[in-house]
Design a protein around this motif. Structure first.
Motif, mmCIF file in Angstrom:
data_model
loop_
_atom_site.group_PDB
_atom_site.id
_atom_site.type_symbol
_atom_site.label_atom_id
_atom_site.label_comp_id
_atom_site.label_asym_id
_atom_site.label_seq_id
_atom_site.Cartn_x
_atom_site.Cartn_y
_atom_site.Cartn_z
ATOM 1 N N PHE A 56 75.957 -51.354 48.036
ATOM 2 C CA PHE A 56 76.973 -50.894 49.153
ATOM 3 C C PHE A 56 78.590 -51.146 48.191
ATOM 4 N N GLY A 57 78.573 -50.961 46.903
ATOM 5 C CA GLY A 57 79.660 -51.097 46.077
ATOM 6 C C GLY A 57 80.657 -52.307 46.273
ATOM 7 N N ALA A 58 80.016 -53.410 46.554
ATOM 8 C CA ALA A 58 80.662 -54.737 46.516
ATOM 9 C C ALA A 58 80.475 -55.579 45.390
ATOM 10 N N THR A 59 81.511 -56.443 45.100
ATOM 11 C CA THR A 59 81.410 -57.191 44.077
ATOM 12 C C THR A 59 80.769 -58.491 44.216
ATOM 13 N N ALA A 60 80.280 -59.390 42.984
ATOM 14 C CA ALA A 60 79.625 -60.621 43.354
ATOM 15 C C ALA A 60 80.919 -61.598 43.696
ATOM 16 N N PRO A 61 80.492 -62.420 44.635
ATOM 17 C CA PRO A 61 81.574 -63.412 44.909
ATOM 18 C C PRO A 61 81.888 -64.112 43.886
ATOM 19 N N ASP A 62 82.787 -65.329 43.908
ATOM 20 C CA ASP A 62 82.938 -66.387 42.827
ATOM 21 C C ASP A 62 82.296 -67.398 43.796
ATOM 22 N N VAL A 63 81.102 -68.089 43.280
ATOM 23 C CA VAL A 63 80.288 -68.978 43.939
ATOM 24 C C VAL A 63 80.477 -70.187 43.137
ATOM 25 N N GLY A 115 71.348 -56.513 43.997
ATOM 26 C CA GLY A 115 71.051 -55.022 44.163
ATOM 27 C C GLY A 115 71.759 -54.452 45.601
ATOM 28 N N LEU A 116 71.576 -55.469 46.611
ATOM 29 C CA LEU A 116 72.405 -55.001 47.784
ATOM 30 C C LEU A 116 73.579 -54.663 47.799
ATOM 31 N N ARG A 117 74.378 -55.920 47.119
ATOM 32 C CA ARG A 117 75.739 -55.703 46.975
ATOM 33 C C ARG A 117 76.258 -54.224 46.113
ATOM 34 N N GLU A 118 75.478 -54.157 45.022
ATOM 35 C CA GLU A 118 75.726 -53.018 44.290
ATOM 36 C C GLU A 118 75.465 -51.762 45.063
#
Length: 166
Positions: free
Chosen positions: A45-52, A40-43
């Motif tokens: 701020f408009g960031a995408t999920a990292p490849d983890v 939710g915090l990433r979304e």
């Protein structure tokens, strides 16, 4: 001239801001689903999920020794046999972390023990790749306090086709 209307003191606004920040902090600390919170915090701020990739589970360790202040491998102590035997399973990978003791065991050019530890990990990684170990199966980890060695850890990382994103 008109008198200024009465207002609240400035410290009262600052106290209210502090209280709201404190409440927000406790909400973040008490969040039960931290992955959903992070998403939710990433979304927001408009960031995408990292490849983890998941954290590896260590299975076996081999050590490679070094002379003080050197990143040249003294002896491989069966490292290639250790690596090839343990990498037969495609779900396993190698994690190389270099170590340095610090007192006298530092990089000669910079005087940094951390840099020497990293150079040792890179030297072992290059040695493994030079002897046919696939580069994609090796990860260089942060420096450790393992002494004048580089630790090569065989880890279970799971099926490479399956990725998890928080």
């Amino acid at each position: 001239m008109l008198d200024a209307p009465p207002s609240r003191p400035l410290w009262l606004w600052t106290l209210a801001d502090l209280a709201l920040l404190l409440v927000g902090f406790f909400v973040l600390v008490q969040a039960t689903d931290r992955r959903a919170l992070a998403k939710g915090l990433r979304e927001g701020f408009g960031a995408t999920a990292p490849d983890v990739t998941p954290d590896p589970i260590p299975l076996a360790v081999a050590a490679v020794g070094f002379a003080p202040g050197s990143a040249s491998i003294q002896s491989d102590a069966g490292l290639i046999d250790f690596a090839t035997a343990n990498l037969r399973d495609p779900r396993a990978s190698l994690r190389v972390s270099g170590g340095a003791t610090g007192a006298g065991d530092v990089d000669p050019a910079t005087g940094s023990a951390d840099l020497l530890a990293t150079d040792r990990a890179r030297a072992v990684t290059a040695y493994l790749i030079g002897h046919g170990i696939a580069a994609g199966r090796i990860t260089i980890a942060s420096a450790s306090t393992a002494g004048r060695t580089a630790l090569v850890t065989v880890s279970f990382t799971g099926d490479p086709a399956v990725r998890t994103n928080p």
